[in-house]
Write a protein that holds these residues in place. Structure first.
Motif, PDB file in Angstrom:
ATOM      1  N   ARG A  61       0.830  -1.214   0.000  1.00  0.00           N
ATOM      2  CA  ARG A  61       0.000   0.000   0.000  1.00  0.00           C
ATOM      3  C   ARG A  61       0.858   1.255   0.000  1.00  0.00           C
ATOM      4  O   ARG A  61       0.511   2.247  -0.619  1.00  0.00           O
ATOM      5  CB  ARG A  61      -0.938   0.016   1.210  1.00  0.00           C
ATOM      6  N   GLY A  62       1.982   1.240   0.726  1.00  0.00           N
ATOM      7  CA  GLY A  62       2.865   2.399   0.787  1.00  0.00           C
ATOM      8  C   GLY A  62       3.383   2.798  -0.582  1.00  0.00           C
ATOM      9  O   GLY A  62       3.578   3.975  -0.874  1.00  0.00           O
ATOM     10  N   GLY A  63       3.573   1.824  -1.446  1.00  0.00           N
ATOM     11  CA  GLY A  63       4.040   2.098  -2.798  1.00  0.00           C
ATOM     12  C   GLY A  63       2.957   2.625  -3.719  1.00  0.00           C
ATOM     13  O   GLY A  63       3.229   2.960  -4.868  1.00  0.00           O
ATOM     14  N   GLN A  64       1.725   2.681  -3.231  1.00  0.00           N
ATOM     15  CA  GLN A  64       0.608   3.167  -4.042  1.00  0.00           C
ATOM     16  C   GLN A  64      -0.009   4.451  -3.467  1.00  0.00           C
ATOM     17  O   GLN A  64      -1.026   4.911  -3.951  1.00  0.00           O
ATOM     18  CB  GLN A  64      -0.473   2.080  -4.109  1.00  0.00           C
ATOM     19  N   VAL A  65       0.619   4.998  -2.460  1.00  0.00           N
ATOM     20  CA  VAL A  65       0.070   6.154  -1.751  1.00  0.00           C
ATOM     21  C   VAL A  65       0.559   7.460  -2.367  1.00  0.00           C
ATOM     22  O   VAL A  65       1.717   7.571  -2.756  1.00  0.00           O
ATOM     23  CB  VAL A  65       0.474   6.092  -0.264  1.00  0.00           C
ATOM     24  N   GLN A  66      -0.337   8.407  -2.453  1.00  0.00           N
ATOM     25  CA  GLN A  66      -0.006   9.764  -2.868  1.00  0.00           C
ATOM     26  C   GLN A  66      -0.672  10.730  -1.898  1.00  0.00           C
ATOM     27  O   GLN A  66      -1.663  10.383  -1.255  1.00  0.00           O
ATOM     28  CB  GLN A  66      -0.493  10.037  -4.288  1.00  0.00           C
ATOM     29  N   ALA A  67      -0.112  11.946  -1.795  1.00  0.00           N
ATOM     30  CA  ALA A  67      -0.686  12.942  -0.888  1.00  0.00           C
ATOM     31  C   ALA A  67      -0.817  14.282  -1.588  1.00  0.00           C
ATOM     32  O   ALA A  67       0.002  14.638  -2.440  1.00  0.00           O
ATOM     33  CB  ALA A  67       0.183  13.091   0.352  1.00  0.00           C
ATOM     34  N   GLU A  68      -1.838  14.991  -1.210  1.00  0.00           N
ATOM     35  CA  GLU A  68      -2.077  16.345  -1.697  1.00  0.00           C
ATOM     36  C   GLU A  68      -2.238  17.235  -0.475  1.00  0.00           C
ATOM     37  O   GLU A  68      -3.108  16.988   0.369  1.00  0.00           O
ATOM     38  CB  GLU A  68      -3.349  16.382  -2.552  1.00  0.00           C
ATOM     39  N   VAL A  69      -1.393  18.252  -0.352  1.00  0.00           N
ATOM     40  CA  VAL A  69      -1.458  19.159   0.790  1.00  0.00           C
ATOM     41  C   VAL A  69      -2.638  20.106   0.608  1.00  0.00           C
ATOM     42  O   VAL A  69      -2.781  20.744  -0.441  1.00  0.00           O
ATOM     43  CB  VAL A  69      -0.141  19.956   0.950  1.00  0.00           C
ATOM     44  N   ASP A  70      -3.477  20.181   1.640  1.00  0.00           N
ATOM     45  CA  ASP A  70      -4.633  21.074   1.620  1.00  0.00           C
ATOM     46  C   ASP A  70      -4.284  22.435   2.228  1.00  0.00           C
ATOM     47  O   ASP A  70      -4.529  23.467   1.618  1.00  0.00           O
ATOM     48  CB  ASP A  70      -5.810  20.443   2.377  1.00  0.00           C
ATOM     49  N   THR A  71      -3.726  22.422   3.444  1.00  0.00           N
ATOM     50  CA  THR A  71      -3.377  23.675   4.112  1.00  0.00           C
ATOM     51  C   THR A  71      -2.047  23.546   4.850  1.00  0.00           C
ATOM     52  O   THR A  71      -1.676  22.465   5.291  1.00  0.00           O
ATOM     53  CB  THR A  71      -4.445  24.117   5.140  1.00  0.00           C
ATOM     54  N   VAL A  72      -1.372  24.684   4.970  1.00  0.00           N
ATOM     55  CA  VAL A  72      -0.128  24.779   5.723  1.00  0.00           C
ATOM     56  C   VAL A  72      -0.309  25.914   6.720  1.00  0.00           C
ATOM     57  O   VAL A  72      -0.682  27.022   6.341  1.00  0.00           O
ATOM     58  CB  VAL A  72       1.070  25.086   4.796  1.00  0.00           C
ATOM     59  N   PHE A 101       1.889  27.766   9.651  1.00  0.00           N
ATOM     60  CA  PHE A 101       3.214  27.860  10.260  1.00  0.00           C
ATOM     61  C   PHE A 101       3.089  28.016  11.771  1.00  0.00           C
ATOM     62  O   PHE A 101       2.272  28.788  12.268  1.00  0.00           O
ATOM     63  CB  PHE A 101       4.016  29.005   9.649  1.00  0.00           C
ATOM     64  N   THR A 102       3.895  27.243  12.494  1.00  0.00           N
ATOM     65  CA  THR A 102       3.918  27.283  13.952  1.00  0.00           C
ATOM     66  C   THR A 102       5.179  27.952  14.474  1.00  0.00           C
ATOM     67  O   THR A 102       5.252  28.310  15.641  1.00  0.00           O
ATOM     68  CB  THR A 102       3.817  25.859  14.525  1.00  0.00           C
ATOM     69  N   SER A 103       6.170  28.091  13.606  1.00  0.00           N
ATOM     70  CA  SER A 103       7.437  28.752  13.930  1.00  0.00           C
ATOM     71  C   SER A 103       8.140  29.026  12.600  1.00  0.00           C
ATOM     72  O   SER A 103       7.672  28.573  11.554  1.00  0.00           O
ATOM     73  CB  SER A 103       8.310  27.854  14.820  1.00  0.00           C
ATOM     74  N   PRO A 104       9.260  29.723  12.623  1.00  0.00           N
ATOM     75  CA  PRO A 104       9.991  29.924  11.366  1.00  0.00           C
ATOM     76  C   PRO A 104      10.502  28.624  10.742  1.00  0.00           C
ATOM     77  O   PRO A 104      10.815  28.590   9.558  1.00  0.00           O
ATOM     78  CB  PRO A 104      11.156  30.827  11.769  1.00  0.00           C
ATOM     79  N   THR A 105      10.564  27.540  11.531  1.00  0.00           N
ATOM     80  CA  THR A 105      11.071  26.265  11.003  1.00  0.00           C
ATOM     81  C   THR A 105      10.097  25.104  11.203  1.00  0.00           C
ATOM     82  O   THR A 105      10.484  23.946  11.099  1.00  0.00           O
ATOM     83  CB  THR A 105      12.411  25.898  11.676  1.00  0.00           C
ATOM     84  N   GLY A 106       8.833  25.402  11.461  1.00  0.00           N
ATOM     85  CA  GLY A 106       7.851  24.342  11.675  1.00  0.00           C
ATOM     86  C   GLY A 106       6.484  24.720  11.131  1.00  0.00           C
ATOM     87  O   GLY A 106       6.118  25.894  11.101  1.00  0.00           O
ATOM     88  N   ALA A 107       5.742  23.705  10.674  1.00  0.00           N
ATOM     89  CA  ALA A 107       4.402  23.949  10.144  1.00  0.00           C
ATOM     90  C   ALA A 107       3.517  22.733  10.374  1.00  0.00           C
ATOM     91  O   ALA A 107       3.980  21.588  10.335  1.00  0.00           O
ATOM     92  CB  ALA A 107       4.471  24.254   8.650  1.00  0.00           C
ATOM     93  N   ASP A 108       2.250  23.011  10.636  1.00  0.00           N
ATOM     94  CA  ASP A 108       1.233  21.963  10.666  1.00  0.00           C
ATOM     95  C   ASP A 108       0.705  21.845   9.243  1.00  0.00           C
ATOM     96  O   ASP A 108       0.455  22.853   8.574  1.00  0.00           O
ATOM     97  CB  ASP A 108       0.092  22.327  11.614  1.00  0.00           C
ATOM     98  N   VAL A 109       0.527  20.616   8.787  1.00  0.00           N
ATOM     99  CA  VAL A 109       0.087  20.364   7.420  1.00  0.00           C
ATOM    100  C   VAL A 109      -1.173  19.506   7.463  1.00  0.00           C
ATOM    101  O   VAL A 109      -1.210  18.474   8.131  1.00  0.00           O
ATOM    102  CB  VAL A 109       1.197  19.632   6.617  1.00  0.00           C
ATOM    103  N   THR A 110      -2.194  19.959   6.767  1.00  0.00           N
ATOM    104  CA  THR A 110      -3.398  19.156   6.578  1.00  0.00           C
ATOM    105  C   THR A 110      -3.346  18.658   5.141  1.00  0.00           C
ATOM    106  O   THR A 110      -3.129  19.443   4.218  1.00  0.00           O
ATOM    107  CB  THR A 110      -4.672  19.991   6.815  1.00  0.00           C
TER     108      THR A 110
END
Length: 182
Positions: A112-123, A125-134
């Motif tokens: 299954r891991g070899g068939q998975v794709q992702a599309e980022v909906d929202t980003v 930012f929680t800091s200059p070097t960190g972000a929450d991603v949906t």
């Protein structure tokens, strides 16, 4: 306030005003007792401070160029979850990629891991070097995990999929022991 009197707090439209009034009643006397003993002019208004980042000040919760960082996060997540991208290239966009090679191999080696794709909906930012991603996770083109939550980190000048996100996905796949690093 007179002892024995009642304070009625209405719900609905007046609730915010009632809360503000209650806060003023509690906080007002406490802050009045916190004056300084310097003998200075107590009638001078406090200097206003702004919590909004100005154009001149970088935001403490975002990288200097949000748009560029968000674009890079989206591109690197797409690359990381693209089954056609070689593992070595995925390592480059995974936090601690070289150290996480065994976990990445396990994830990508899973059918299954070899068939998975992702599309980022929202980003967000929680800091200059960190972000929450949906993001939405798709298996063979069909969305199987909409609105999934993950994180991205800036490491060595590159925005990467976090180890935390990869480990959560490996555990979600049913692998009780994802390997060292998780």
């Amino acid at each position: 306030m007179v002892l024995g009197s009642r304070i009625r707090i209405r719900t609905g439209r007046g609730r915010g005003a009632a809360f503000a009034l209650a806060a003023a009643l509690v906080i007002g006397p406490a802050t009045a007792a916190c004056g300084d003993d310097s003998g200075g002019d107590e009638s001078a208004p406090p200097t206003p401070t702004s919590r909004e980042p100005s154009a001149e000040q970088p935001s403490p919760t975002a990288p200097p160029d949000r748009a560029v960082a968000e674009k890079e996060i989206k591109a690197n997540w797409k690359k990381f979850f693209d089954p056609a991208v070689p593992a070595k290239e995925k390592e480059a966009v995974l936090e601690n990629g070289a150290e996480m090679r065994p976990v990445l191999k396990s994830f990508s080696g899973d059918k299954r891991g070899g068939q998975v794709q992702a599309e980022v909906d929202t980003v967000t930012f929680t800091s200059p070097t960190g972000a929450d991603v949906t993001y939405s996770l798709a298996l063979k083109g069909a969305t199987v995990l909409p609105g999934a939550k993950g994180t991205s980190v800036e490491q060595d000048g590159v925005w990467k999929v976090s180890v935390k996100t990869l480990c959560a996905l490996v555990q979600l796949s049913g692998n009780a022991s994802p390997g060292p690093g998780c």
